[in-house]
Design a protein around this motif. Sequence first.
Motif, PDB file in Angstrom:
ATOM      1  N   LEU A 153       0.820  -1.207   0.000  1.00  0.00           N
ATOM      2  CA  LEU A 153       0.000   0.000   0.000  1.00  0.00           C
ATOM      3  C   LEU A 153       0.859   1.266   0.000  1.00  0.00           C
ATOM      4  CD1 LEU A 153      -2.874  -1.055   2.416  1.00  0.00           C
ATOM      5  CD2 LEU A 153      -3.070  -0.572  -0.030  1.00  0.00           C
ATOM      6  N   VAL A 154       1.973   1.228   0.721  1.00  0.00           N
ATOM      7  CA  VAL A 154       2.872   2.386   0.723  1.00  0.00           C
ATOM      8  C   VAL A 154       3.428   2.627  -0.681  1.00  0.00           C
ATOM      9  CG1 VAL A 154       5.080   3.270   1.564  1.00  0.00           C
ATOM     10  CG2 VAL A 154       3.474   2.217   3.166  1.00  0.00           C
ATOM     11  N   VAL A 155       3.828   1.551  -1.350  1.00  0.00           N
ATOM     12  CA  VAL A 155       4.343   1.690  -2.716  1.00  0.00           C
ATOM     13  C   VAL A 155       3.250   2.205  -3.641  1.00  0.00           C
ATOM     14  CG1 VAL A 155       5.351   0.484  -4.687  1.00  0.00           C
ATOM     15  CG2 VAL A 155       6.078  -0.110  -2.365  1.00  0.00           C
ATOM     16  N   LEU A 156       2.050   1.624  -3.539  1.00  0.00           N
ATOM     17  CA  LEU A 156       0.962   2.017  -4.434  1.00  0.00           C
ATOM     18  C   LEU A 156       0.535   3.464  -4.204  1.00  0.00           C
ATOM     19  CD1 LEU A 156      -0.938   0.988  -6.649  1.00  0.00           C
ATOM     20  CD2 LEU A 156      -2.527   0.295  -4.849  1.00  0.00           C
ATOM     21  N   ALA A 157       0.571   3.926  -2.953  1.00  0.00           N
ATOM     22  CA  ALA A 157       0.199   5.308  -2.654  1.00  0.00           C
ATOM     23  C   ALA A 157       1.146   6.302  -3.308  1.00  0.00           C
ATOM     24  CB  ALA A 157       0.160   5.528  -1.142  1.00  0.00           C
ATOM     25  N   PRO A 191      -3.872  14.971  -0.663  1.00  0.00           N
ATOM     26  CA  PRO A 191      -3.933  14.267   0.623  1.00  0.00           C
ATOM     27  C   PRO A 191      -2.948  13.111   0.694  1.00  0.00           C
ATOM     28  CG  PRO A 191      -5.778  13.622  -0.754  1.00  0.00           C
ATOM     29  CD  PRO A 191      -5.080  14.747  -1.462  1.00  0.00           C
ATOM     30  N   LYS A 192      -2.616  12.738   1.926  1.00  0.00           N
ATOM     31  CA  LYS A 192      -1.714  11.617   2.168  1.00  0.00           C
ATOM     32  C   LYS A 192      -2.457  10.490   2.870  1.00  0.00           C
ATOM     33  CE  LYS A 192       2.413  14.503   2.480  1.00  0.00           C
ATOM     34  NZ  LYS A 192       3.602  14.887   3.275  1.00  0.00           N
ATOM     35  N   ALA A 193      -1.956   9.293   2.685  1.00  0.00           N
ATOM     36  CA  ALA A 193      -2.473   8.141   3.416  1.00  0.00           C
ATOM     37  C   ALA A 193      -1.914   8.164   4.831  1.00  0.00           C
ATOM     38  CB  ALA A 193      -2.090   6.853   2.708  1.00  0.00           C
ATOM     39  N   VAL A 194      -2.636   7.528   5.761  1.00  0.00           N
ATOM     40  CA  VAL A 194      -2.254   7.545   7.166  1.00  0.00           C
ATOM     41  C   VAL A 194      -2.166   6.116   7.695  1.00  0.00           C
ATOM     42  CG1 VAL A 194      -2.852   8.354   9.478  1.00  0.00           C
ATOM     43  CG2 VAL A 194      -3.392   9.780   7.486  1.00  0.00           C
ATOM     44  N   VAL A 195      -0.979   5.738   8.162  1.00  0.00           N
ATOM     45  CA  VAL A 195      -0.794   4.457   8.845  1.00  0.00           C
ATOM     46  C   VAL A 195      -1.171   4.653  10.304  1.00  0.00           C
ATOM     47  CG1 VAL A 195       0.860   2.663   9.502  1.00  0.00           C
ATOM     48  CG2 VAL A 195       1.026   3.779   7.256  1.00  0.00           C
ATOM     49  N   PRO A 216      -8.259   8.976   2.169  1.00  0.00           N
ATOM     50  CA  PRO A 216      -9.470   9.642   1.692  1.00  0.00           C
ATOM     51  C   PRO A 216     -10.023   8.891   0.484  1.00  0.00           C
ATOM     52  CG  PRO A 216      -7.729  11.236   2.127  1.00  0.00           C
ATOM     53  CD  PRO A 216      -7.102   9.889   2.207  1.00  0.00           C
ATOM     54  N   PHE A 217     -11.321   8.946   0.293  1.00  0.00           N
ATOM     55  CA  PHE A 217     -11.950   8.169  -0.767  1.00  0.00           C
ATOM     56  C   PHE A 217     -11.374   8.504  -2.139  1.00  0.00           C
ATOM     57  CE2 PHE A 217     -15.677   7.362  -3.656  1.00  0.00           C
ATOM     58  CZ  PHE A 217     -15.594   5.970  -3.577  1.00  0.00           C
ATOM     59  N   SER A 218     -11.082   9.766  -2.388  1.00  0.00           N
ATOM     60  CA  SER A 218     -10.511  10.145  -3.686  1.00  0.00           C
ATOM     61  C   SER A 218      -9.159   9.480  -3.913  1.00  0.00           C
ATOM     62  CB  SER A 218     -10.375  11.670  -3.789  1.00  0.00           C
ATOM     63  OG  SER A 218      -9.486  12.165  -2.796  1.00  0.00           O
ATOM     64  N   MET A 219      -8.373   9.352  -2.859  1.00  0.00           N
ATOM     65  CA  MET A 219      -7.062   8.703  -2.973  1.00  0.00           C
ATOM     66  C   MET A 219      -7.231   7.197  -3.163  1.00  0.00           C
ATOM     67  SD  MET A 219      -3.787   9.197  -0.470  1.00  0.00           S
ATOM     68  CE  MET A 219      -2.155   8.596  -0.938  1.00  0.00           C
ATOM     69  N   PHE A 220      -8.222   6.620  -2.508  1.00  0.00           N
ATOM     70  CA  PHE A 220      -8.535   5.209  -2.724  1.00  0.00           C
ATOM     71  C   PHE A 220      -8.863   4.963  -4.196  1.00  0.00           C
ATOM     72  CE2 PHE A 220     -12.128   2.244  -3.237  1.00  0.00           C
ATOM     73  CZ  PHE A 220     -11.484   1.056  -2.919  1.00  0.00           C
ATOM     74  N   GLN A 221      -9.684   5.814  -4.776  1.00  0.00           N
ATOM     75  CA  GLN A 221     -10.042   5.650  -6.184  1.00  0.00           C
ATOM     76  C   GLN A 221      -8.811   5.772  -7.079  1.00  0.00           C
ATOM     77  OE1 GLN A 221     -13.127   8.791  -6.031  1.00  0.00           O
ATOM     78  NE2 GLN A 221     -14.575   7.242  -6.754  1.00  0.00           N
ATOM     79  N   GLU A 222      -7.958   6.696  -6.743  1.00  0.00           N
ATOM     80  CA  GLU A 222      -6.694   6.871  -7.487  1.00  0.00           C
ATOM     81  C   GLU A 222      -5.848   5.605  -7.412  1.00  0.00           C
ATOM     82  OE1 GLU A 222      -2.562   9.056  -6.331  1.00  0.00           O
ATOM     83  OE2 GLU A 222      -4.379  10.271  -6.107  1.00  0.00           O
ATOM     84  N   MET A 223      -5.709   5.051  -6.237  1.00  0.00           N
ATOM     85  CA  MET A 223      -4.896   3.855  -6.049  1.00  0.00           C
ATOM     86  C   MET A 223      -5.506   2.648  -6.762  1.00  0.00           C
ATOM     87  SD  MET A 223      -3.839   4.464  -2.038  1.00  0.00           S
ATOM     88  CE  MET A 223      -3.059   2.857  -1.819  1.00  0.00           C
ATOM     89  N   GLU A 224      -6.826   2.525  -6.686  1.00  0.00           N
ATOM     90  CA  GLU A 224      -7.502   1.438  -7.395  1.00  0.00           C
ATOM     91  C   GLU A 224      -7.235   1.519  -8.898  1.00  0.00           C
ATOM     92  OE1 GLU A 224     -10.344  -1.026  -6.539  1.00  0.00           O
ATOM     93  OE2 GLU A 224      -9.049  -1.080  -4.780  1.00  0.00           O
TER      94      GLU A 224
END
Length: 249
Positions: A153-157, A191-195, A216-224
Motif C-alpha cells: 500500500l505504501v508503494v501504491l500510494a 492528501p496523504k495516506a495515514v498508517v 481519503p476516498f478520492s485517494m482510494f479511487q486513485e490507487m484502485e
Amino acid sequence: MQSVISDKLKLRYRPVALLFADQKPVGALEFKDGKWGCVVAMFTAAARGRVAAFSRDTCGCPGGRIGLGFTDDYSHVPGGIEHFLSTGRGEGYPEGEAYIKTPELAKDFVEQLPRTCIPTEYIVVKPLDDVDPEVEEPKLIVFFVTPDQLSALVVLANYGRKGGQNVIIPFGAGCHTVCLIPYDESQKEQPKAVVGVTDISARPFVDADMLTFTVPFSMFQEMEANVPGSFLEKESWKKVRARIPDPLQ
C-alpha cells in the motif's frame, strides 16, 4: 463496491468505509450512551462484516468524540489533557499515560492536532463491499493490513505521484489515525495516506500483526485505478503475495 486492491493483497479482513449520515442504519452496532468502549473495536467489527455507528453520545469514550470529529473540546479531561497524556497531575486525578514526556510537550501535541466538527448526526463504518455507490459516497477507506500488505500500500500510494512522502505515520490515538487525521488530509489538494493504530491503548483491539492504512476516498479511487500495470502485477510482488495466507471465506 468492490476493491481490486483487496484481492491483490489477499486481505484477511474487508476494507472499511467511513461515511457521514443523519440516520443510523437499522441493526447497526453502537455503544450505549455512557458505556466505555474503544472506537477501534468498532472499526475491527466492520472489517469483519458488521455495520457500526457512532453519534456524539455513543463514541465509547470522551476521547473518541474528539477522534471521530464530533467535537474539538478537551475540557472533559480531569486535570487537563496535557497532564493525562504525560505525567499526570497527582493525587485525585487520573494517572498519566506517559505517552509524552512532559505536559508542555503534550500541550504542544494537542494544539497541533486537526480540529473539526463533522456536519452530520452519525458516523457509519461498514464493509466497503456493502456500500452502494449509487446512493453512498465514503469519506475514508480503512484497510487492516500485515507488514507485507502495508508495504504494498505504501508503494501504491506513491506510484502515481511526485515524491516519495505520500504516506504518514503520525503519533496519536487510534481514533485520530483512522478518522481525525485522515479526514483532515481529505480536505487537502494532495492528501496523504495515514498508517495507524500505533496507539498502545488501542493495540488490544486489533490483531497483533496488523496496522491500519487509511486513505481519503478520492485517494482510494486513485490507487484502485493505478493497479493495472503496476508492481502488483509483477514477479516481485507475486513472490511476497505467495506467502500471505488466503483470506478466510
